[in-house]
Design a protein around this motif. Structure first.
Motif, short mmCIF file in Angstrom:
data_model
loop_
_atom_site.label_atom_id
_atom_site.label_comp_id
_atom_site.label_asym_id
_atom_site.label_seq_id
_atom_site.Cartn_x
_atom_site.Cartn_y
_atom_site.Cartn_z
N GLY A 1 0.83 -1.20 0.00
CA GLY A 1 0.00 0.00 0.00
C GLY A 1 0.86 1.25 0.00
O GLY A 1 2.09 1.18 -0.05
N ASP B 1 4.07 9.81 -0.99
CA ASP B 1 3.61 8.47 -0.61
C ASP B 1 4.80 7.66 -0.14
O ASP B 1 5.80 7.57 -0.86
CB ASP B 1 2.97 7.75 -1.80
CG ASP B 1 1.57 8.24 -2.10
OD1 ASP B 1 0.86 8.64 -1.16
OD2 ASP B 1 1.17 8.23 -3.28
N ARG C 1 3.61 12.83 -4.56
CA ARG C 1 2.23 12.64 -5.00
C ARG C 1 1.66 13.94 -5.53
O ARG C 1 1.06 13.98 -6.59
CB ARG C 1 1.38 12.13 -3.85
CG ARG C 1 -0.03 11.76 -4.27
CD ARG C 1 -0.68 10.88 -3.24
NE ARG C 1 -1.91 10.31 -3.70
CZ ARG C 1 -2.50 9.31 -3.13
NH1 ARG C 1 -1.96 8.73 -2.09
NH2 ARG C 1 -3.65 8.85 -3.60
N ARG D 1 -9.24 7.08 1.70
CA ARG D 1 -9.58 6.51 0.39
C ARG D 1 -8.68 5.33 0.01
O ARG D 1 -9.14 4.33 -0.55
CB ARG D 1 -9.48 7.60 -0.68
CG ARG D 1 -9.94 7.17 -2.05
CD ARG D 1 -9.66 8.22 -3.07
NE ARG D 1 -8.23 8.23 -3.39
CZ ARG D 1 -7.63 9.19 -4.07
NH1 ARG D 1 -8.31 10.24 -4.49
NH2 ARG D 1 -6.35 9.13 -4.32
N ASP D 2 -7.39 5.43 0.31
CA ASP D 2 -6.40 4.46 -0.20
C ASP D 2 -6.06 3.34 0.77
O ASP D 2 -5.41 2.38 0.38
CB ASP D 2 -5.09 5.18 -0.57
CG ASP D 2 -5.29 6.15 -1.73
OD1 ASP D 2 -6.32 6.06 -2.43
OD2 ASP D 2 -4.41 7.01 -1.93
#
Length: 198
Positions: free
Chosen positions: A128, A152, A175, A190-191
């Protein structure tokens, strides 16, 4: 009284001399204008070049690479843009206070436990990305410049026999420029890997 041919010839020479004098003045004026225009264009070009060079000197993108062992991210050094202070802010949901990367290193220990807790309930082996807000300063032409951006931290969890999951850091990517705490909170919501629906 009629002019003699000598007088007519002299008058023609005077007229021709006047025409040549006027032409000479016009040519000199055009030459002067052309020279002035070239100097102005040259000065304008030099100003543009200096402005572009100054802009290039202040252009700097913070980068990082995983250290051996993948337990930290080393922020890369740039001789032309020495790094100053670096502060990393995490999504609020992790409950991790902002950390100062004093040695220009981002440590997995800062967020490993809360990251594992936030991603429990799914597969052991998961990849992730964790959005973080990075506030940093660097030097350009002996002047400090401050920037902030969202990066990220790309991570991976691996199951370990009798020891839960281990987090390894595999990349550090820009990002978006700018950013805020609210933005990284929204990106994480969201991620974040979702556990499978049972």
């Amino acid at each position: 009284m009629k002019e003699t041919s000598d007088q007519q010839t002299r008058r023609r020479w005077v007229t021709l001399a006047e025409v040549l004098a006027v032409a000479g003045v016009v040519i000199a004026g055009l030459t002067l204008y052309n020279s002035w225009q070239e100097r102005r264009d040259s000065a304008s070009t030099k100003i543009e070049e200096r402005t572009a060079a100054a802009r290039d000197r202040t252009r700097f993108e913070l980068r990082g690479v995983p250290a051996s062992g993948h337990s930290s991210i080393l922020l890369t050094r740039d001789e032309a843009h020495p790094l100053g202070d670096v502060r990393i802010s995490f999504p609020t949901a992790l409950g991790v206070a902002p950390q100062d990367a004093v040695g220009h290193t981002i440590e997995a220990d800062w967020f490993e436990r809360p990251l594992r807790e936030q991603t429990d309930g799914g597969e052991d082996d998961v990849t992730g990305r964790l959005p973080v807000l990075v506030d940093y300063s660097f030097m350009a032409d002996d002047k400090p410049i401050a920037r902030h951006a969202i990066y990220d931290i790309v991570w991976k969890t691996e199951g370990q026999l009798l020891r839960g999951r281990r987090v390894t850091l595999i990349d550090f990517r820009l990002r978006e420029a700018g950013g805020s705490q609210r933005r990284i909170d929204a990106l994480w919501a969201r991620d974040k890997p979702k556990p499978p629906v049972k």
